[in-house]
Design a protein around this motif. Structure first.
Motif, mmCIF file in Angstrom:
data_model
loop_
_atom_site.group_PDB
_atom_site.id
_atom_site.type_symbol
_atom_site.label_atom_id
_atom_site.label_comp_id
_atom_site.label_asym_id
_atom_site.label_seq_id
_atom_site.Cartn_x
_atom_site.Cartn_y
_atom_site.Cartn_z
ATOM 1 N N SER A 123 44.484 68.722 0.752
ATOM 2 C CA SER A 123 45.823 69.288 0.604
ATOM 3 C C SER A 123 46.670 68.435 -0.335
ATOM 4 O O SER A 123 47.419 68.955 -1.165
ATOM 5 N N ILE A 124 46.552 67.119 -0.211
ATOM 6 C CA ILE A 124 47.262 66.209 -1.118
ATOM 7 C C ILE A 124 46.719 66.383 -2.531
ATOM 8 O O ILE A 124 47.482 66.391 -3.511
ATOM 9 N N GLN A 125 45.416 66.570 -2.663
ATOM 10 C CA GLN A 125 44.813 66.795 -3.977
ATOM 11 C C GLN A 125 45.379 68.075 -4.603
ATOM 12 O O GLN A 125 45.685 68.096 -5.798
ATOM 13 N N ALA A 126 45.533 69.108 -3.807
ATOM 14 C CA ALA A 126 46.107 70.360 -4.320
ATOM 15 C C ALA A 126 47.536 70.131 -4.813
ATOM 16 O O ALA A 126 47.946 70.693 -5.840
ATOM 17 N N ASP A 127 48.303 69.309 -4.101
ATOM 18 C CA ASP A 127 49.660 68.980 -4.546
ATOM 19 C C ASP A 127 49.637 68.241 -5.881
ATOM 20 O O ASP A 127 50.468 68.507 -6.761
ATOM 21 N N VAL A 128 48.704 67.321 -6.037
ATOM 22 C CA VAL A 128 48.576 66.579 -7.296
ATOM 23 C C VAL A 128 48.206 67.539 -8.429
ATOM 24 O O VAL A 128 48.746 67.443 -9.541
ATOM 25 N N ILE A 129 47.320 68.477 -8.142
ATOM 26 C CA ILE A 129 46.943 69.470 -9.158
ATOM 27 C C ILE A 129 48.160 70.298 -9.557
ATOM 28 O O ILE A 129 48.385 70.559 -10.745
ATOM 29 N N ASP A 130 48.972 70.707 -8.578
ATOM 30 C CA ASP A 130 50.198 71.447 -8.893
ATOM 31 C C ASP A 130 51.132 70.607 -9.760
ATOM 32 O O ASP A 130 51.723 71.116 -10.720
ATOM 33 N N ALA A 131 51.301 69.334 -9.427
ATOM 34 C CA ALA A 131 52.179 68.470 -10.215
ATOM 35 C C ALA A 131 51.661 68.347 -11.648
ATOM 36 O O ALA A 131 52.450 68.389 -12.607
ATOM 37 N N ASP A 132 50.349 68.223 -11.811
ATOM 38 C CA ASP A 132 49.765 68.144 -13.147
ATOM 39 C C ASP A 132 49.957 69.457 -13.901
ATOM 40 O O ASP A 132 50.317 69.450 -15.080
ATOM 41 N N THR A 133 49.734 70.567 -13.222
ATOM 42 C CA THR A 133 49.896 71.877 -13.857
ATOM 43 C C THR A 133 51.343 72.085 -14.281
ATOM 44 O O THR A 133 51.610 72.576 -15.386
ATOM 45 N N ALA A 134 52.291 71.698 -13.427
ATOM 46 C CA ALA A 134 53.707 71.843 -13.765
ATOM 47 C C ALA A 134 54.081 70.966 -14.954
ATOM 48 O O ALA A 134 54.858 71.382 -15.817
ATOM 49 N N ALA A 135 53.535 69.766 -15.011
ATOM 50 C CA ALA A 135 53.876 68.831 -16.085
ATOM 51 C C ALA A 135 53.196 69.185 -17.406
ATOM 52 O O ALA A 135 53.808 69.071 -18.475
ATOM 53 N N SER A 136 51.943 69.609 -17.321
ATOM 54 C CA SER A 136 51.172 69.821 -18.554
ATOM 55 C C SER A 136 51.133 71.277 -19.009
ATOM 56 O O SER A 136 50.869 71.537 -20.177
ATOM 57 N N GLY A 137 51.317 72.191 -18.085
ATOM 58 C CA GLY A 137 51.176 73.607 -18.404
ATOM 59 C C GLY A 137 49.727 74.056 -18.430
ATOM 60 O O GLY A 137 49.440 75.229 -18.611
ATOM 61 N N ALA A 138 48.807 73.128 -18.231
ATOM 62 C CA ALA A 138 47.377 73.450 -18.253
ATOM 63 C C ALA A 138 46.832 73.483 -16.829
ATOM 64 O O ALA A 138 47.281 72.735 -15.965
ATOM 65 N N GLN A 139 45.886 74.360 -16.621
ATOM 66 C CA GLN A 139 45.224 74.438 -15.313
ATOM 67 C C GLN A 139 43.936 73.625 -15.395
ATOM 68 O O GLN A 139 42.964 74.046 -16.001
ATOM 69 N N ARG A 140 43.976 72.426 -14.790
ATOM 70 C CA ARG A 140 42.837 71.515 -14.873
ATOM 71 C C ARG A 140 42.269 71.184 -13.497
ATOM 72 O O ARG A 140 41.730 70.102 -13.276
ATOM 73 N N SER A 141 42.363 72.131 -12.585
ATOM 74 C CA SER A 141 41.900 71.864 -11.213
ATOM 75 C C SER A 141 40.408 71.568 -11.167
ATOM 76 O O SER A 141 39.966 70.762 -10.342
ATOM 77 N N GLY A 142 39.634 72.168 -12.046
ATOM 78 C CA GLY A 142 38.194 71.906 -12.077
ATOM 79 C C GLY A 142 37.892 70.436 -12.337
ATOM 80 O O GLY A 142 36.978 69.859 -11.738
ATOM 81 N N ILE A 143 38.672 69.823 -13.212
ATOM 82 C CA ILE A 143 38.487 68.399 -13.506
ATOM 83 C C ILE A 143 38.781 67.565 -12.264
ATOM 84 O O ILE A 143 38.045 66.625 -11.942
#
Length: 170
Positions: free
Chosen positions: A62-82
């Motif tokens: 769940s924390i990882q999902a939050d980090v992915i959201d923060a990255d997506t919001a900051a970068s505009g890229a969807q990098r959840s696979g990474i």
């Protein structure tokens, strides 16, 4: 899980996970000291660590999902696979490192894994210590890293809002 979710709502996911790991460490640290046939002590360790295991399995993703959201919001890229690939790689490397470190240390202590082998009390203690104290030490290190984790519920909500706003504008 409902109790831990309530704790997570009050303290934040990272703090709730940290509390659960501190509790698990405090109890599991006594595992090497449990004597043969001490079923009550072993049962207590199993019950408490089992109680927090669900939390250890549920909150980090769940924390990882939050980090992915923060990255997506900051970068505009969807990098959840990474992120999931890195998580999987780290998990596999930690398992390999554990075996690569523990087995040679057991060998150095004279531990013989053969069924019925006459192991010395010192080699059995090394086995018990590696079984309990090595994970406790690593978990306490993880707790130290996570205790002041900067991404809280408000930050995650802000990231989700930015992602949703960007999605509506696209």
């Amino acid at each position: 899980v409902p109790l831990w979710l309530a704790v997570a709502r009050k303290t934040g996911k990272h703090r709730a996970w940290s509390f659960a790991m501190i509790l698990a460490c405090a109890v599991f640290a006594f595992a090497p000291l449990i004597g043969t046939g001490d079923i009550v002590a072993f049962g207590a360790v199993c019950i408490v660590t089992g109680f927090v295991l669900g939390f250890d399995l549920a909150l980090p993703p769940s924390i990882q999902a939050d980090v992915i959201d923060a990255d997506t919001a900051a970068s505009g890229a969807q990098r959840s696979g990474i992120y999931f690939a890195a998580w999987s790689l780290a998990t596999k490397l930690s398992l390999a490192a554990g075996a690569g470190i523990a087995f040679p240390l057991l060998s150095l202590s004279g531990f013989d894994p053969a069924a019925g082998a006459a192991n010395s009390s010192s080699s059995l203690f090394v086995l018990a210590a590696l079984y309990a104290w090595a994970p406790v030490g690593l978990k306490l290190l993880a707790v130290a890293l996570m205790w002041s984790f900067p991404l809280d519920e408000a930050g995650q909500a802000e990231a989700r809002q930015r992602i949703e706003t960007r999605g509506r504008l696209a």
